[in-house]
Design an enzyme around this catalytic site. Structure first.
Site, PDB file in Angstrom:
ATOM      1  N   SER A 191      45.296  22.189 -72.838  1.00 20.96           N
ATOM      2  CA  SER A 191      45.215  22.627 -71.445  1.00 20.96           C
ATOM      3  C   SER A 191      44.319  21.708 -70.627  1.00 20.96           C
ATOM      4  O   SER A 191      43.117  21.588 -70.886  1.00 20.96           O
ATOM      5  CB  SER A 191      44.654  24.051 -71.372  1.00 20.96           C
ATOM      6  OG  SER A 191      44.275  24.343 -70.044  1.00 20.96           O
ATOM      7  N   GLN A 193      43.546  22.308 -67.620  1.00 19.43           N
ATOM      8  CA  GLN A 193      42.657  23.146 -66.810  1.00 19.43           C
ATOM      9  C   GLN A 193      41.382  23.451 -67.583  1.00 19.43           C
ATOM     10  O   GLN A 193      40.284  23.400 -67.024  1.00 19.43           O
ATOM     11  CB  GLN A 193      43.365  24.436 -66.413  1.00 19.43           C
ATOM     12  CG  GLN A 193      44.494  24.179 -65.418  1.00 19.43           C
ATOM     13  CD  GLN A 193      45.229  25.437 -65.014  1.00 19.43           C
ATOM     14  OE1 GLN A 193      45.031  26.498 -65.601  1.00 19.43           O
ATOM     15  NE2 GLN A 193      46.096  25.316 -64.021  1.00 19.43           N
ATOM     16  N   ASP A 339      54.967  22.070 -66.553  1.00 17.83           N
ATOM     17  CA  ASP A 339      55.371  22.767 -65.319  1.00 17.83           C
ATOM     18  C   ASP A 339      56.849  22.572 -64.989  1.00 17.83           C
ATOM     19  O   ASP A 339      57.369  23.196 -64.061  1.00 17.83           O
ATOM     20  CB  ASP A 339      54.528  22.281 -64.143  1.00 17.83           C
ATOM     21  CG  ASP A 339      53.080  22.737 -64.268  1.00 17.83           C
ATOM     22  OD1 ASP A 339      52.836  23.750 -64.944  1.00 17.83           O
ATOM     23  OD2 ASP A 339      52.200  22.067 -63.700  1.00 17.83           O
ATOM     24  N   ARG A 370      57.528  32.510 -67.819  1.00 13.62           N
ATOM     25  CA  ARG A 370      58.638  31.634 -67.403  1.00 13.62           C
ATOM     26  C   ARG A 370      59.778  31.593 -68.415  1.00 13.62           C
ATOM     27  O   ARG A 370      60.912  31.286 -68.044  1.00 13.62           O
ATOM     28  CB  ARG A 370      58.110  30.218 -67.108  1.00 13.62           C
ATOM     29  CG  ARG A 370      57.304  30.200 -65.836  1.00 13.62           C
ATOM     30  CD  ARG A 370      56.832  28.818 -65.448  1.00 13.62           C
ATOM     31  NE  ARG A 370      56.319  28.865 -64.085  1.00 13.62           N
ATOM     32  CZ  ARG A 370      55.527  27.948 -63.559  1.00 13.62           C
ATOM     33  NH1 ARG A 370      55.163  26.892 -64.253  1.00 13.62           N
ATOM     34  NH2 ARG A 370      55.118  28.066 -62.308  1.00 13.62           N
TER      35      ARG A 370
HETATM   36  C1  S3P Z   1      47.135  21.875 -64.279  1.00  7.56           C
HETATM   37  C2  S3P Z   1      47.270  22.029 -65.637  1.00  7.56           C
HETATM   38  C3  S3P Z   1      48.374  22.782 -66.264  1.00  7.56           C
HETATM   39  C4  S3P Z   1      49.503  23.022 -65.278  1.00  7.56           C
HETATM   40  C5  S3P Z   1      49.018  23.475 -63.940  1.00  7.56           C
HETATM   41  C6  S3P Z   1      48.111  22.425 -63.337  1.00  7.56           C
HETATM   42  C7  S3P Z   1      45.993  21.107 -63.757  1.00  7.56           C
HETATM   43  O1  S3P Z   1      47.902  24.049 -66.686  1.00  7.56           O
HETATM   44  O2  S3P Z   1      50.410  23.960 -65.799  1.00  7.56           O
HETATM   45  O3  S3P Z   1      50.106  23.703 -63.055  1.00  7.56           O
HETATM   46  O4  S3P Z   1      46.016  20.728 -62.568  1.00  7.56           O
HETATM   47  O5  S3P Z   1      45.051  20.855 -64.520  1.00  7.56           O
HETATM   48  P1  S3P Z   1      47.300  24.273 -68.181  1.00  7.56           P
HETATM   49  O6  S3P Z   1      46.007  23.570 -68.258  1.00  7.56           O
HETATM   50  O7  S3P Z   1      47.150  25.776 -68.274  1.00  7.56           O
HETATM   51  O8  S3P Z   1      48.320  23.728 -69.118  1.00  7.56           O
END
Ligand code: S3P
Length: 461
Positions: A191, A193, A339, A370
């Site tokens: 992830s 994020q 995504d 999803r």
């Molecule tokens: C993102 C990371 C992804 C992605 C999200 C944007 C980011 O999420 O799905 O739309 O900007 O770091 P995850 O970290 O949960 O995979």
């Protein structure tokens, strides 16, 4: 993770004013002639969020061009304004962020409302854990159902004090004034994020923060930190920051979002006669899984005019209609296209043979479940699609044969709505997607660009 139907079933808040109508090639002359033209999709959502966050905690001004004026990125922008950062609109998707330095943010007077945006909430959690003031992060009912323990648990290991609702759901109450210490964290899931959250907390921590990812994820935070003059080291799968440095304001040119371009990559691939050029698209290798997957399926996609824009690779992409074939999608590509799966499910429905998606259980905890939302919609269109715990099996075939029209539930998820808009390029019936307002979270002008290239889609009130 076990298959869990309830998330897709739970409707998020979100307005119910707009309805997407995909007319289908049967009653549209455009559909049968293909999609044509050259377009530029709006700015990358991930980079837009980060430009505000890092610009705000930098010293001096940051000029941002090509900022995504979508609700998610604007939620981040408003959050920083609420913490005392002056951010001026400079016209034409330009902004000037007047950075306040690492320690210059002020306590917000109210909870920060991040709407539908998981990226805002998870990245801000890291940044706010290192402040001297308390803050509360909340969101709409979709975001309020999303898992936050993935950030709260490692932040607590760093010394943060954070309360969540039951099962780690938002709102998050983050208590300021706690000294953070660097940790070595092995992420249990791939992830960006979580990685970014911890790197941002690491800016405020004593010592080194090391985050190891089980598979490569988007690296915009690491690249942008370097652009602000903040050193990020990489040791194999580990990103490392040392706390206590400073960021210097810089200029950022946000490239087009490959996640938005993906709708057109699939639409042109599945619509006979199409030749479409997508200009100035970000092609960071941690984001191009969608191109790799479509090419494995037989898509005709060509990249040209490769350039580097502020540390991010950018290219023009030309896509022509092609006969797609079903494949087993390599799990290693999943985090690099996470995504884009809603629209990849549409590509699979238009391909010859079976497509197998696996290793994609994260899709169940996005803005909606999803996997379930796509499988349900495809089944309504008569496609053989079945969900599994971590993916789906989709047998390509004609969509909507013998049906007058179907109404598909998008669960207020922007990418589910747009994916079924793309399905309209090939479905033999009219597809209605009510409650698609959240398209504006990531791609406010989707309807206009779709019309400009001849996609048989309208967004109506
Ligand atoms: C993102 C990371 C992804 C992605 C999200 C944007 C980011 O999420 O799905 O739309 O900007 O770091 P995850 O970290 O949960 O995979």
């Amino acid at each position: 993770m076990a298959a869990q139907k309830p998330r897709a079933m739970r409707s998020s808040r979100g307005n119910d004013f707009l309805k997407l109508i995909a007319h289908g090639p049967i009653d549209s002359s455009a559909g049968s002639e293909g999609l044509h033209g050259a377009i530029r999709v709006p700015g990358d959502k991930s980079i837009s969020h980060r430009s505000i966050m890092l610009g705000s905690i930098a010293e001096g001004q940051t000029r941002v061009q090509g900022f995504l004026q979508g609700a998610d990125a604007l939620a981040t922008l408003e959050a920083f304004r609420a913490m005392g950062v002056r951010i001026d609109n400079a016209g034409n998707d330009g902004l000037v962020v007047h950075g306040v330095g690492l320690h210059g943010l002020r306590a917000p007077h109210q909870p920060l409302d991040l709407g539908n945006s998981g990226t805002s909430m998870r990245l801000l959690a890291g940044l706010l854990a290192g402040q001297h003031f308390d803050s509360v992060l909340k969101g709409d009912s979709s975001l309020s159902g999303r898992p936050m323990n993935r950030v709260a648990a490692p932040l607590r290991e760093m010394g943060a004090r954070i309360d969540t609702e039951a099962e780690g759901r938002p709102p998050l109450h983050i208590y300021g004034g706690n000294a953070l210490k660097g940790i070595s964290y092995q992420m249990p899931l791939a992830s960006a994020q979580v990685k970014s959250c911890l790197l941002l907390a690491g800016l405020y921590a004593d010592g080194e923060t090391r985050v190891t990812e089980p598979a490569p994820t988007r690296d915009h935070t690491e690249r942008m930190l370097q652009g602000f003059g903040y050193k990020v080291r990489r040791d194999g799968a580990t990103a490392i920051v040392q706390g206590g440095g400073r960021l210097c304001g810089t200029d950022i040119d946000v490239p087009g979002d490959i996640s938005s371009a993906a709708f057109f990559l699939v639409a042109a691939s599945i619509t006979p006669g199409s030749v479409l050029r997508l200009e100035h698209v970000g092609v960071n290798p941690t984001r191009t899984g969608v191109i790799d997957i479509l090419q494995l399926m037989g898509a005709d996609i060509e990249l040209s005019k490769h350039r580097d824009v502020g540390g991010e690779p950018v290219a023009d992409i030309t896509v022509r209609a092609a006969t797609l074939k079903g494949i087993a999608i390599p799990p290693a590509l999943v985090p690099l296209a996470i995504d884009e799966f809603p629209v990849l499910f549409i590509a699979a429905a238009c391909a010859n043979g079976e497509t197998i998606v696996s290793g994609a259980e994260e899709l169940r905890v996005k803005e909606s479940d999803r996997i379930q939302a796509m499988v349900d919609g495809l089944q309504q269109l008569g496609v053989q699609a079945n969900g599994t715990a971590d993916g789906a099996v989709i047998r390509g075939g004609a969509m909507g044969v013998g049906q007058a029209g179907v109404s598909i539930e998008c669960h207020h998820d922007h990418r589910i709505a747009m994916a079924f808009g793309v399905a309209g390029c090939r479905a033999h019936c009219r597809i209605a997607v009510p409650g698609c307002d959240n398209i504006a979270t990531s791609f406010p002008n989707f309807g206009e660009l779709a019309a400009a290239v001849g996609m048989p889609v309208n967004i109506e009130t």
